[in-house]
Design a protein around this motif. Structure first.
Motif, mmCIF file in Angstrom:
data_model
loop_
_atom_site.group_PDB
_atom_site.id
_atom_site.type_symbol
_atom_site.label_atom_id
_atom_site.label_comp_id
_atom_site.label_asym_id
_atom_site.label_seq_id
_atom_site.Cartn_x
_atom_site.Cartn_y
_atom_site.Cartn_z
ATOM 1 N N ILE A 224 0.833 -1.207 0.000
ATOM 2 C CA ILE A 224 0.000 0.000 0.000
ATOM 3 C C ILE A 224 0.866 1.255 0.000
ATOM 4 N N ALA A 225 1.899 1.263 0.828
ATOM 5 C CA ALA A 225 2.795 2.423 0.881
ATOM 6 C C ALA A 225 3.461 2.649 -0.475
ATOM 7 N N ALA A 226 3.905 1.563 -1.112
ATOM 8 C CA ALA A 226 4.579 1.682 -2.412
ATOM 9 C C ALA A 226 3.623 2.171 -3.492
ATOM 10 N N MET A 227 2.377 1.693 -3.461
ATOM 11 C CA MET A 227 1.401 2.110 -4.470
ATOM 12 C C MET A 227 0.995 3.574 -4.282
ATOM 13 N N ILE A 228 0.861 4.010 -3.041
ATOM 14 C CA ILE A 228 0.547 5.423 -2.797
ATOM 15 C C ILE A 228 1.686 6.309 -3.298
ATOM 16 N N ASN A 229 2.910 5.822 -3.166
ATOM 17 C CA ASN A 229 4.073 6.604 -3.612
ATOM 18 C C ASN A 229 4.087 6.856 -5.115
#
Length: 364
Positions: A224-229
């Motif tokens: 999730i963190a990587a996709m938001i980035n």
């Protein structure tokens, strides 16, 4: 060996087996087949590889050191601009033989002679495009949650599955971070979506114009963190808030500052000096469109967006003047559309619409 095990050649070589082996450099030039024997100017070896003595002699004296007449790529079809096809036509026969045209089924999957196909796909990279992706890594490529089918799945699932089955392989999914309808902008990186082509458990690498998310083997929190980035910054906070409400990411997590300027203007600022040098054209791999056609298409899309907007206004005075008398700069575009000499009221109306689109977009 693998060739006999797979039935490609016989244990006691035939003349057809010999021709095949010599064609691909497995048996050196200078040898010939003569009634069950491999023969050169000095030796005569039985062509029976079941016999240990004969097999060792063949290995020592007959085997080549380099394969030849192989293919560089298996291809199901080609797609590109005319100059791409012209380049293919201009290839020599030797070059053309290196491209092995075969069925899409053979290119798209591992089934059948898996050992060889695995060797042919060493460190493979399978690159596909998608419509949308979710924050947990599922991908939508072929349809909408309404049930509307946008396109066939093609080989996308097969390629993704191969990327997970093959040692060292990776699947790369490219998706634009946003889409527009009129003046409305929507994120293509969503918290959830009611249709998926590639499920979350096959997530791997997702790429947007803002970066790369390496998802394989990561926890949902990391994914999730990587996709938001790599999402557009106009939608990042909403995604993060939903993730926190769903308890999928720590309540104190913050988006790193380096990813908070994922905006079109940021990309334009980065790309501007390179575009001024002629780099990063609209069609980097070439196109059959002329420059006039590209500008016409862009101008008409811009006009469509304006007309769909609630803020659409009447033409300015300078734009209106161009509608009355067609400027010289508009003529190449009108000639391309055969609207330079309108002969009917409908053509006059279309001509004025095109001129307005070009003028309002600053193209003339």
């Amino acid at each position: 060996g693998i060739l006999t095990d797979e039935g490609v050649i016989h244990p006691c070589l035939t003349v057809q087996d010999f021709d095949f082996l010599q064609k691909f450099g497995i048996i050196k030039d200078g040898w010939r087949y003569d009634e069950g024997y491999l023969v050169n100017e000095e030796m005569r070896i039985p062509a029976d590889i079941r016999d240990e003595k004969s097999r060792k002699q063949i290995e020592h004296y007959c085997l080549g050191t380099r394969l030849k007449n192989g293919c560089v790529v298996h291809a199901g079809f080609f797609l590109g601009p005319q100059r791409f096809y012209d380049a293919l036509k201009e290839m020599s026969e030797e070059e053309r033989r290196q491209i092995y045209m075969t069925s899409v089924m053979r290119v798209n999957q591992l089934y059948g002679n898996e050992e060889l196909r695995i060797l042919q796909r060493k460190d493979a990279r399978f690159i596909n495009t998608a419509l949308m992706a979710t924050a947990i890594g599922a991908v939508t490529s072929d349809g909408l949650e309404s049930g509307k089918v946008i396109s066939g799945v093609g080989g996308q699932y097969n390629f993704v599955a191969m990327a997970h089955a093959l040692p060292g392989a990776r699947s790369v999914i490219m998706v634009k971070s946003t889409r527009s309808k009129g003046k409305e902008v929507h994120s293509n990186i969503l918290w959830k979506y009611g249709h998926s082509t590639i499920p979350r458990h096959l997530r791997d690498i997702v790429v947007t114009e803002y970066g790369i998310a390496d998802l394989r083997g990561k926890s949902d929190k990391e994914v999730i963190a990587a996709m938001i980035n790599i999402a557009d910054s106009r939608f990042q906070e909403e995604l993060l808030r939903t993730a926190k409400e769903s308890k999928k990411i720590p309540a104190d997590y913050q988006i790193p500052d380096i990813f908070r300027e994922n905006l079109p203007r940021s990309l334009e600022k980065i790309l501007k000096p390179y575009r001024e040098q002629g780099l990063f054209p609209a069609f980097p791999f070439g196109t059959d469109f002329t420059n006039e056609e590209i500008i016409i298409g862009k101008a008409l899309r811009e006009l469509k967006e304006k007309m769909a907007s609630k803020k659409f206004t009447v033409p300015s005075f300078s734009e209106a003047k161009k509608l009355i008398a067609v400027p010289e700069s508009a003529k190449p575009y009108l000639e391309r559309l055969k609207l330079d000499k309108p002969s009917a009221p409908k053509e006059v109306m279309l001509q004025r619409m095109v001129v307005y689109a070009l003028a309002s977009g600053g193209h003339i």
